[in-house]
Structures are given as structure tokens and as C-alpha cells.
Design a protein around this motif. Structure first.
Motif, PDB file in Angstrom:
ATOM      1  N   GLU A 353       0.827  -1.209   0.000  1.00 51.86           N
ATOM      2  CA  GLU A 353       0.000   0.000   0.000  1.00 51.86           C
ATOM      3  C   GLU A 353       0.865   1.264   0.000  1.00 51.86           C
ATOM      4  O   GLU A 353       0.496   2.283  -0.581  1.00 51.86           O
ATOM      5  N   LEU A 354       2.036   1.206   0.672  1.00 51.96           N
ATOM      6  CA  LEU A 354       2.947   2.363   0.655  1.00 51.96           C
ATOM      7  C   LEU A 354       3.532   2.546  -0.740  1.00 51.96           C
ATOM      8  O   LEU A 354       3.580   3.669  -1.259  1.00 51.96           O
ATOM      9  N   LEU A 355       3.973   1.462  -1.369  1.00 51.99           N
ATOM     10  CA  LEU A 355       4.518   1.545  -2.724  1.00 51.99           C
ATOM     11  C   LEU A 355       3.493   2.140  -3.680  1.00 51.99           C
ATOM     12  O   LEU A 355       3.806   3.015  -4.494  1.00 51.99           O
ATOM     13  N   ALA A 356       2.257   1.680  -3.566  1.00 50.24           N
ATOM     14  CA  ALA A 356       1.208   2.144  -4.476  1.00 50.24           C
ATOM     15  C   ALA A 356       0.901   3.622  -4.260  1.00 50.24           C
ATOM     16  O   ALA A 356       0.623   4.360  -5.220  1.00 50.24           O
ATOM     17  N   ALA A 357       0.982   4.075  -3.009  1.00 48.49           N
ATOM     18  CA  ALA A 357       0.606   5.457  -2.695  1.00 48.49           C
ATOM     19  C   ALA A 357       1.737   6.452  -2.946  1.00 48.49           C
ATOM     20  O   ALA A 357       1.479   7.618  -3.247  1.00 48.49           O
TER      21      ALA A 357
END
Length: 400
Positions: A353-357
Motif C-alpha cells: 500500500e505504501l509503494l502504491a501510494a
């Protein structure tokens, strides 16, 4: 100090400093008096430093200067201003006695060699470290003690802040002779042990518009700069000192970013405009804001001086994660094993989720390397004679 056969030699090191409340613009170009006070963090010399050896001898025929191994102009007005001022203080300390009767005559010619372990003139405060180191070495050479930030200021304004470690304020001062335009330590380097600094080096190239010329154009043409100096900076200085004393990273980080942004806004408000940031700088700014937004608080804070290299402040527990975010956003080129330098950085696995955001379209090779450091002390005397940059003949030593 090394002394033999009429030769005296001293070597010192001095640090880089990064302003979090910026100095931009002079009210007196000769004395280098600023239009506003400023506040900086001194970086650790284990990662960023200037080394200077100063030697004086009755056998030297002329003053000479070597910068990073190449002979340079020793007659530069600012260098000469520092030399004159140190000699004046030495003469005063000797009570105006016959200088030739002293162990080290002030009439002896000097040789100076200086080296940086970081890119010169690339927006990494090389002149600040350079002149702080020069003044420290000359003062040791001539036996001058006491307040030296005013002398360093004669070489480069921000050099006065590199005369002290930790968190340093350069007071604007009010006197026309500049005697009260001095640096003062707000807190020592040990005050905030968790604070870390990441320098994202995107360019080692020389700036297209030097700081001295840029400042003068801004003073002449930017209404925003005048408002900043008179209205904005005094309030921000008091607030920033409070954040530092309380070790409030949220407040410190937000204010550092806002002040960096306003400094570069004054550069854009200058006519013709000055562009120190590039597309990659703006990419890093956006990355920092996405990272903070994902976490719901300020975990990293950027600041940019007069150049495109980003300086990121963060806390020790965030370093590994943010370094991995930078690595994913700007995949290193062939020298991947040299991508992170300086203090050790642990590994971190990034949640999906951090990578995507946070990580948008990667830009391979854009960040040349990351330098991991922390706040550090002011100038240091080098006791080991083998570290002198000059040999016993007063000429640069050959480096292996």
C-alpha cells in the motif's frame, strides 16, 4: 602546529551547514551583512568536510593557494579580507609589538591548500565549509583565539554558521560595521540524537547562477524578498528555535519545507527569474509530500539551498524506509552498491500500500547517490602531521 626551520603549519577541518531558515540577500556586499537572520544545522564531518592546511615560512617568496589539488587565485578579495582580519587580530593580541620579533612573523608569506570531500559549487555549501576552515587554520597558525565567526563571514556569509556545531543562528545584527553580525549556537550537536540527514545528490555540476550574483539580483528586483526579510523571517526564527529546543520534528519539518519553498519563490520572483531547482528536485518534493500523506504526519522534510540537491531531515527510525522509497523511485545505475554512502542504513521491506501510494513512475539513475549523516561539531584541529596537505617544502603532497 608543525614548526621547523622557520616553517609553521596547521591543518584544520570544518563542516558544511544546511540552513533551515534561509539567508538570501546582503545589505552590505563588502562586509557581507545579511538582510535577515538565518538558522542552520551543522552536518557531521565524518561525511562532509573541508580540510585546509595553512603554512607560513620566511622562505616562501609569495602567497599561494591550491584548491582540490589545482593552484587557484590567492588574490581573491574575500580570501584576502579573511587573511587581513586574522593578521589584524594577531597584531592586536601581540600588543602591536614588532611583528618580526615574534616567533611567527606576520610578514611571512603563506601557502594554503584546501580540499573538499564533496562536490564544490554544486549547492552543498562548499564556500561555507571552505572559509570556516580557512579562518580556523589561519587563527591557529597565528595564535588568534575568541570570536571568529565575524572573520569567517568576510569570506562567505554562511561560513560564520560553520564555525559552530549543532544548531546555529546567524544574527543579522544592526551595527553598520558588522561587529554584531555573528553566529551563536542554539543547541549542540548532541541535543537531538535521533535527527538524521539524507543528502540526495542529483547534480555535481557548478551552478549556472552563483549565490553572490543571484542574491544581488533578488535584492534589486524582488518585492517578495523584502517582505520575507522584514516580516516573515523574524517570526519563523523564533518558532524554529522553539521546535529545535523541544525536539518537535513535526513543527521543525513543516517549517523547514515552508521556508525552503519561500526561498525558491523569491528566486522566481527575481527578474530575470533564477531556477536553482530542476524537474528532479520537484519530483523529490512531491515524493516527500506523498510519503508524509501516507503516514498522516510529517516523517520527512526537504530543504534546498541554491542548487538542485535535496537535503532531507528525518528521524533515525524512518531512515531505512525512506531510503528504500527513494531507491524504488530512482533506481540506481550500475553503481548500486555505492548508492547509499555515509552512516550505515538498515534494510526495509515496503508494504504494497505504501509503494502504491508513494512511488509513481520510477526515474532510473536520476539520483546519483544518497549521503546519510547527522548533526555534527564545528571546526577541528588535525593533530596528525601525516594529514597535512602540504609537505615540508610548502607544496602540495602527492596523494596516492
Amino acid at each position: 602546529m608543525a614548526e621547523e626551520r622557520g616553517l609553521a603549519m596547521v591543518t584544520c577541518t570544518a563542516p558544511v551547514n544546511i540552513a533551515v531558515i534561509k539567508y538570501w540577500g546582503k545589505r552590505d556586499n563588502d562586509l557581507i551583512l545579511p538582510i535577515n537572520s538565518s538558522l542552520s544545522v551543522t552536518l557531521h564531518q565524518d561525511q562532509l568536510k573541508t580540510t585546509t592546511t595553512a603554512a607560513a615560512s620566511r622562505d616562501f617568496a609569495e602567497d599561494r593557494l591550491w584548491l582540490n589539488g589545482e593552484e587557484a587565485d590567492v588574490g581573491h578579495p574575500r580570501l584576502q579580507a579573511c587573511l587581513r582580519e586574522v593578521r589584524r587580530l594577531a597584531r592586536k593580541r601581540r600588543g602591536g609589538s614588532d611583528e618580526d620579533a615574534a616567533p611567527l612573523s606576520l610578514s611571512y608569506k603563506i601557502h594554503i591548500a584546501t580540499e573538499n570531500n564533496f562536490p564544490t559549487a554544486a549547492g552543498l555549501a562548499s564556500s561555507a565549509a571552505g572559509y570556516a576552515c580557512l579562518v580556523s587554520a589561519l587563527a591557529r597558525l597565528y595564535g588568534v583565539e575568541g570570536e571568529l565567526s565575524e572573520v569567517a563571514r568576510r569570506g562567505s556569509g554562511s561560513a560564520c554558521r560553520s564555525m559552530l556545531g549543532g544548531f546555529v543562528q546567524w544574527q543579522r545584527g544592526e551595527r553598520p560595521d558588522g561587529r554584531d553580525s555573528l553566529a551563536h549556537q542554539v543547541a549542540p550537536e548532541t541535543h537531538w540524537p535521533e535527527l538524521r540527514v539524507l543528502v540526495l545528490v542529483v547534480s555535481g555540476e557548478k551552478k549556472q547562477v552563483g549565490s553572490t550574483a543571484g542574491m544581488q539580483t533578488s535584492v534589486d528586483t524582488s518585492p517578495l524578498l523584502k517582505h520575507r526579510a522584514e516580516v516573515v523571517v523574524p517570526e519563523r526564527l523564533a518558532l524554529m528555535m522553539r521546535h529545535i529546543r523541544e525536539r518537535d520534528f513535526e513543527g521543525f519539518g513543516q517549517l523547514a519545507m515552508r521556508d525552503s519553498n519561500q526561498f525558491h519563490a523569491t528566486c522566481l520572483d527575481t527578474f530575470p527569474p533564477i531556477f536553482y531547482l530542476n524537474d528532479l528536485s520537484r519530483h523529490i518534493i512531491a515524493l516527500a509530500h506523498r510519503f508524509n500523506a501516507h503516514h498522516g504526519r510529517t516523517k520527512v522534510a526537504y530543504t534546498f539551498d541554491a542548487g538542485p540537491n535535496a537535503v532531507i531531515f528525518t528521524l533515525a527510525d524512518t531512515v531505512a524506509e525512506f531510503v528504500e522509497v527513494v531507491r524504488c523511485s530512482f533506481p540506481p545505475a550500475a553503481n548500486g552498491d555505492q548508492f547509499v554512502r555515509g552512516m550505515p542504513v538498515g534494510s526495509a521491506a515496503l508494504p504494497e500500500e505504501l509503494l502504491a501510494a508513494v512511488v509513481m513512475e520510477p526515474v532510473p539513475g536520476a539520483v546519483r547517490y544518497i549521503l546519510h549523516t547527522k548533526p555534527g561539531p564545528g571546526p577541528q584541529l588535525v593533530d596528525d602531521p601525516s594529514q597535512h596537505l602540504l609537505g615540508s617544502d610548502g607544496l602540495p603532497r602527492r596523494r596516492a
